[in-house]
Design a protein around this motif. Structure first.
Motif, PDB file in Angstrom:
ATOM      1  N   SER A 380       2.578  -3.495 -16.982  1.00  0.00           N
ATOM      2  CA  SER A 380       2.338  -4.761 -17.686  1.00  0.00           C
ATOM      3  C   SER A 380       3.602  -5.595 -17.854  1.00  0.00           C
ATOM      4  O   SER A 380       3.528  -6.811 -18.045  1.00  0.00           O
ATOM      5  N   SER A 381       4.776  -4.961 -17.751  1.00  0.00           N
ATOM      6  CA  SER A 381       6.041  -5.681 -17.942  1.00  0.00           C
ATOM      7  C   SER A 381       6.634  -6.197 -16.632  1.00  0.00           C
ATOM      8  O   SER A 381       7.661  -6.858 -16.642  1.00  0.00           O
ATOM      9  N   LEU A 382       5.977  -5.899 -15.502  1.00  0.00           N
ATOM     10  CA  LEU A 382       6.533  -6.246 -14.194  1.00  0.00           C
ATOM     11  C   LEU A 382       6.097  -7.629 -13.734  1.00  0.00           C
ATOM     12  O   LEU A 382       5.056  -8.147 -14.142  1.00  0.00           O
ATOM     13  N   SER A 383       6.914  -8.216 -12.844  1.00  0.00           N
ATOM     14  CA  SER A 383       6.565  -9.491 -12.214  1.00  0.00           C
ATOM     15  C   SER A 383       5.532  -9.240 -11.115  1.00  0.00           C
ATOM     16  O   SER A 383       5.264  -8.092 -10.739  1.00  0.00           O
ATOM     17  N   GLY A 384       4.972 -10.332 -10.587  1.00  0.00           N
ATOM     18  CA  GLY A 384       3.993 -10.200  -9.510  1.00  0.00           C
ATOM     19  C   GLY A 384       4.552  -9.500  -8.285  1.00  0.00           C
ATOM     20  O   GLY A 384       3.907  -8.638  -7.680  1.00  0.00           O
ATOM     21  N   GLY A 385       5.788  -9.864  -7.903  1.00  0.00           N
ATOM     22  CA  GLY A 385       6.420  -9.235  -6.740  1.00  0.00           C
ATOM     23  C   GLY A 385       6.686  -7.760  -6.962  1.00  0.00           C
ATOM     24  O   GLY A 385       6.518  -6.940  -6.048  1.00  0.00           O
ATOM     25  N   GLU A 386       7.090  -7.389  -8.179  1.00  0.00           N
ATOM     26  CA  GLU A 386       7.351  -5.983  -8.495  1.00  0.00           C
ATOM     27  C   GLU A 386       6.060  -5.165  -8.434  1.00  0.00           C
ATOM     28  O   GLU A 386       6.050  -4.034  -7.940  1.00  0.00           O
ATOM     29  N   LYS A 387       4.963  -5.742  -8.919  1.00  0.00           N
ATOM     30  CA  LYS A 387       3.676  -5.041  -8.862  1.00  0.00           C
ATOM     31  C   LYS A 387       3.263  -4.791  -7.407  1.00  0.00           C
ATOM     32  O   LYS A 387       2.703  -3.744  -7.088  1.00  0.00           O
ATOM     33  N   GLN A 388       3.556  -5.758  -6.548  1.00  0.00           N
ATOM     34  CA  GLN A 388       3.197  -5.580  -5.140  1.00  0.00           C
ATOM     35  C   GLN A 388       4.020  -4.470  -4.502  1.00  0.00           C
ATOM     36  O   GLN A 388       3.510  -3.721  -3.658  1.00  0.00           O
ATOM     37  N   ARG A 389       5.282  -4.334  -4.909  1.00  0.00           N
ATOM     38  CA  ARG A 389       6.101  -3.236  -4.374  1.00  0.00           C
ATOM     39  C   ARG A 389       5.575  -1.883  -4.843  1.00  0.00           C
ATOM     40  O   ARG A 389       5.614  -0.904  -4.101  1.00  0.00           O
ATOM     41  N   VAL A 390       5.078  -1.836  -6.077  1.00  0.00           N
ATOM     42  CA  VAL A 390       4.468  -0.591  -6.577  1.00  0.00           C
ATOM     43  C   VAL A 390       3.217  -0.258  -5.760  1.00  0.00           C
ATOM     44  O   VAL A 390       2.986   0.897  -5.397  1.00  0.00           O
ATOM     45  N   GLN A 391       2.424  -1.298  -5.444  1.00  0.00           N
ATOM     46  CA  GLN A 391       1.234  -1.085  -4.617  1.00  0.00           C
ATOM     47  C   GLN A 391       1.616  -0.507  -3.250  1.00  0.00           C
ATOM     48  O   GLN A 391       0.946   0.399  -2.746  1.00  0.00           O
ATOM     49  N   LEU A 392       2.681  -1.039  -2.662  1.00  0.00           N
ATOM     50  CA  LEU A 392       3.132  -0.512  -1.369  1.00  0.00           C
ATOM     51  C   LEU A 392       3.504   0.958  -1.477  1.00  0.00           C
ATOM     52  O   LEU A 392       3.093   1.784  -0.651  1.00  0.00           O
ATOM     53  N   ALA A 393       4.289   1.296  -2.496  1.00  0.00           N
ATOM     54  CA  ALA A 393       4.697   2.690  -2.690  1.00  0.00           C
ATOM     55  C   ALA A 393       3.482   3.585  -2.880  1.00  0.00           C
ATOM     56  O   ALA A 393       3.416   4.706  -2.344  1.00  0.00           O
ATOM     57  N   LYS A 394       2.505   3.104  -3.643  1.00  0.00           N
ATOM     58  CA  LYS A 394       1.294   3.885  -3.915  1.00  0.00           C
ATOM     59  C   LYS A 394       0.537   4.176  -2.625  1.00  0.00           C
ATOM     60  O   LYS A 394       0.024   5.289  -2.415  1.00  0.00           O
ATOM     61  N   ILE A 395       0.474   3.181  -1.741  1.00  0.00           N
ATOM     62  CA  ILE A 395      -0.225   3.353  -0.464  1.00  0.00           C
ATOM     63  C   ILE A 395       0.527   4.321   0.447  1.00  0.00           C
ATOM     64  O   ILE A 395      -0.050   5.221   1.055  1.00  0.00           O
ATOM     65  N   PHE A 396       1.856   4.153   0.543  1.00  0.00           N
ATOM     66  CA  PHE A 396       2.658   5.012   1.409  1.00  0.00           C
ATOM     67  C   PHE A 396       2.549   6.482   1.008  1.00  0.00           C
ATOM     68  O   PHE A 396       2.590   7.372   1.857  1.00  0.00           O
ATOM     69  N   LEU A 397       2.448   6.736  -0.287  1.00  0.00           N
ATOM     70  CA  LEU A 397       2.471   8.105  -0.802  1.00  0.00           C
ATOM     71  C   LEU A 397       1.079   8.652  -1.093  1.00  0.00           C
ATOM     72  O   LEU A 397       0.944   9.717  -1.693  1.00  0.00           O
ATOM     73  N   SER A 398       0.052   7.936  -0.661  1.00  0.00           N
ATOM     74  CA  SER A 398      -1.312   8.426  -0.807  1.00  0.00           C
ATOM     75  C   SER A 398      -1.642   9.322   0.389  1.00  0.00           C
ATOM     76  O   SER A 398      -0.793   9.566   1.250  1.00  0.00           O
ATOM     77  N   ASP A 399      -2.892   9.779   0.462  1.00  0.00           N
ATOM     78  CA  ASP A 399      -3.280  10.601   1.611  1.00  0.00           C
ATOM     79  C   ASP A 399      -3.892   9.758   2.724  1.00  0.00           C
ATOM     80  O   ASP A 399      -4.526  10.283   3.635  1.00  0.00           O
ATOM     81  N   ALA A 400      -3.693   8.425   2.657  1.00  0.00           N
ATOM     82  CA  ALA A 400      -4.200   7.532   3.705  1.00  0.00           C
ATOM     83  C   ALA A 400      -3.481   7.810   5.016  1.00  0.00           C
ATOM     84  O   ALA A 400      -2.265   7.972   5.048  1.00  0.00           O
ATOM     85  N   ASN A 401      -4.243   7.855   6.107  1.00  0.00           N
ATOM     86  CA  ASN A 401      -3.641   8.058   7.430  1.00  0.00           C
ATOM     87  C   ASN A 401      -3.796   6.841   8.330  1.00  0.00           C
ATOM     88  O   ASN A 401      -3.414   6.863   9.495  1.00  0.00           O
ATOM     89  N   PHE A 402      -4.372   5.752   7.785  1.00  0.00           N
ATOM     90  CA  PHE A 402      -4.499   4.488   8.515  1.00  0.00           C
ATOM     91  C   PHE A 402      -4.166   3.372   7.529  1.00  0.00           C
ATOM     92  O   PHE A 402      -4.963   3.034   6.659  1.00  0.00           O
ATOM     93  N   LEU A 403      -2.953   2.819   7.664  1.00  0.00           N
ATOM     94  CA  LEU A 403      -2.495   1.790   6.736  1.00  0.00           C
ATOM     95  C   LEU A 403      -2.788   0.400   7.296  1.00  0.00           C
ATOM     96  O   LEU A 403      -2.532   0.123   8.469  1.00  0.00           O
ATOM     97  N   VAL A 404      -3.317  -0.465   6.436  1.00  0.00           N
ATOM     98  CA  VAL A 404      -3.559  -1.866   6.789  1.00  0.00           C
ATOM     99  C   VAL A 404      -2.760  -2.713   5.796  1.00  0.00           C
ATOM    100  O   VAL A 404      -3.045  -2.709   4.599  1.00  0.00           O
ATOM    101  N   LEU A 405      -1.755  -3.419   6.302  1.00  0.00           N
ATOM    102  CA  LEU A 405      -0.809  -4.121   5.435  1.00  0.00           C
ATOM    103  C   LEU A 405      -0.757  -5.608   5.799  1.00  0.00           C
ATOM    104  O   LEU A 405      -0.391  -5.962   6.918  1.00  0.00           O
TER     105      LEU A 405
END
Length: 523
Positions: A380-405
């Motif tokens: 809740s304290s992050l900027s829009g750009g910071e939230k998007q970087r968290v989303q990227l990290a979350k996707i990279f470290l998930s069990d997804a094997n096909f990334l769409v970015l």
């Protein structure tokens, strides 16, 4: 002649020193790129040079006229973001200023727009100071790089690539010096320990001695002990003078543990069979057919509005003609991504659906500009750009094997973009991504989907190989058949937008697809 001079210049942000410049001299005609992480003061520096921000300490002299290409300006016209950016660039250049200040001038520009900007800036005769996250642009136009790092300004001669090479040499030198200092400290500490042990042993009186002998022995050894203690103090003084050596922050490649990754068993991750899209009566692309091998890094390129994001959505939603491998598990990043828990920390959000260790999660977060204790901040304290970087990290470290970015480099500074490259290259899964960042395309892509003039085609190769082939085709001269087909395609699309009889419409659509197939063969 110096068009700009700064001496002992300082800028404060409250009680914190933002940056200081001991001496800066800029000659007429120089083109200088300003580098540094987000928040280091790049835009503030430009504003100071443009006399829009006060100088807290020191002196600043700017000769001649100054024009601005500002990063954010309210678009109240009917123009698109890219068109508005082009208008502001053209307006600034038309003033023929002595000094041009450009703050992220590539914002909203597609690849063709950036290439147009490159040509304009190359031919601009005045002095340029530019902040940009486009590394290819900085490589092409810059003669020097000014870096803001640790509150200090450092100047490097050459373009951005030359700056990186000089930084690497400096990093290697610091690393070597650090190792030498640590080695010498260890040697001196070992010597000090031996001397202290020697002094301790000297203080012990042999049990066989009489009282008088012991008194004489103690007197003699006292002198020797004083000498040894003096030597110990000298060693400790040398250790203290060595101080704390600076250790370089060199980062190793990211080894994403394959133990946590479930690869696709099929050789083909995605088949596109005659995929087409029409929105509001306008055809974005037609007849896209290709097979994407498992593990490929696929870049979707094209102008703004060509349909890149639409194609990514079609793949995620598995629309008509999209055939995903049955084992594919998609991790989807787009500009309006949601799903973060606002009252949880950055680390908690990324860890929720990840099987990776906390150490690996911290490593990826650090690469995406979330080092140290920052990971305990709430979403809740992050900027829009910071939230998007968290989303990227979350996707990279998930069990997804096909990334769409979809445009993953938006809101990232150059350093973070470079780290993103490493993450994308290291990721063991298949990646489908859109981007206008030419450096990212060159470093990551192994397969391309090109959307151009309503035609979508595939290219099995790197971005550099694609550019070379495109250049060779242009040097061989225009293809008359292709020109005629393109002209006819425009006519057919124009007629299809009219109210027609069903029979006539069917005939035009049939001819439309025939032209597309012929254009594919020409290309």
């Amino acid at each position: 002649m110096f068009i700009l001079e700064a001496n002992n210049l300082k800028k404060w942000f409250g009680n914190r020193l933002l940056f200081s410049i001991d001496k800066l001299q800029v000659r007429h005609g120089e083109k200088i790129g300003i580098a540094g992480r987000n928040g280091t003061g790049k835009t503030t520096l430009l504003r100071m040079l443009g006399h829009e921000e006060i100088v807290d300490e020191g002196s600043l002299t700017v000769k001649g006229t100054v024009s601005w290409i500002k990063q954010e300006e309210q678009n109240q016209s009917f123009l698109s973001g890219g068109e508005e950016t082009k208008r502001r660039i053209t307006q600034a250049l038309s003033q023929q200023p002595s000094l041009l200040l450009a703050d992220e001038p590539t914002s909203h520009l597609d690849t063709q727009g950036v290439q147009w900007l490159e040509k304009e800036l190359i031919h601009y005769p005045g002095t340029l100071l530019i902040v940009s996250h486009d590394r290819a642009l900085l490589n092409t136009i810059c003669t020097r790089i000014l870096e803001i790092d640790g509150e200090k300004i450092h100047i490097y001669n050459g373009n951005y690539q030359s700056y990186l090479e000089q930084k690497e040499l400096a990093t290697n030198r610091i690393q070597f010096e650090y190792q030498q200092v640590e080695k010498e400290k260890k040697r001196l500490l070992d010597a000090a320990r031996r001397k202290k042990l020697q002094a301790t042993q000297m203080g012990k009186i042999p049990t066989r001695m009489s009282t008088s002998e012991a008194r004489l022995y103690k007197a003699g050894k006292g002198t020797q002990m004083a000498k040894v203690e003096k030597q110990v103090k000298a060693i400790e003084s040398r250790i203290e003078k060595l101080g704390e050596a600076e250790k370089s922050m060199e980062q190793s490649p990211i080894p994403l543990d394959l133990h946590y990754h479930h690869p696709l068993e099929s050789k083909v991750a995605l088949r596109l069979e005659n995929v087409s899209k029409t929105i509001g009566g306008r055809s974005l692309f037609q007849g896209l057919t290709c097979s994407i091998p498992t593990g490929a890094k696929v870049a979707v390129i094209g102008k703004n509005g060509a349909g890149k994001s639409t194609l990514l959505d079609m793949v995620v939603n598995q629309e008509v003609g999209v055939k995903l491998s049955p084992q594919a598990k998609i991790g989807y990043f787009h500009q309006k991504s949601k799903g973060l828990k606002p009252n949880h920390t950055i680390l908690e959000n990324v860890s929720l659906q990840s099987r990776y260790t906390e150490s690996m999660i911290r490593t990826i977060l650090a690469r995406l500009s979330f080092p140290g204790d920052i990971i305990w901040q709430r979403i809740s304290s992050l900027s829009g750009g910071e939230k998007q970087r968290v989303q990227l990290a979350k996707i990279f470290l998930s069990d997804a094997n096909f990334l769409v970015l979809d445009e993953p480099t938006n809101f990232l500074d150059i350093s973070t973009r470079e780290e993103l490259e490493k993450v994308l290259i290291s990721h063991p899964g298949t990646i489908l991504f859109s981007s206008h960042d030419r450096q990212l395309l060159s470093a990551v892509a192994t397969f391309l989907i090109i959307i151009e003039d309503g035609v979508a085609t595939c290219f099995d190769g790197t971005y550099e190989e694609y550019l070379e082939k495109k250049k060779a085709n242009s040097l061989s001269g225009p293809n008359p058949d292709q020109m005629l087909l393109q002209y006819e395609l425009t006519e057919v699309i124009s007629r299809l937008s009219l109210s027609l009889k069903e029979e006539e419409k069917e005939a035009l659509e049939k001819r439309y697809h025939q032209i597309l197939e012929s254009l594919k063969k020409c290309r």
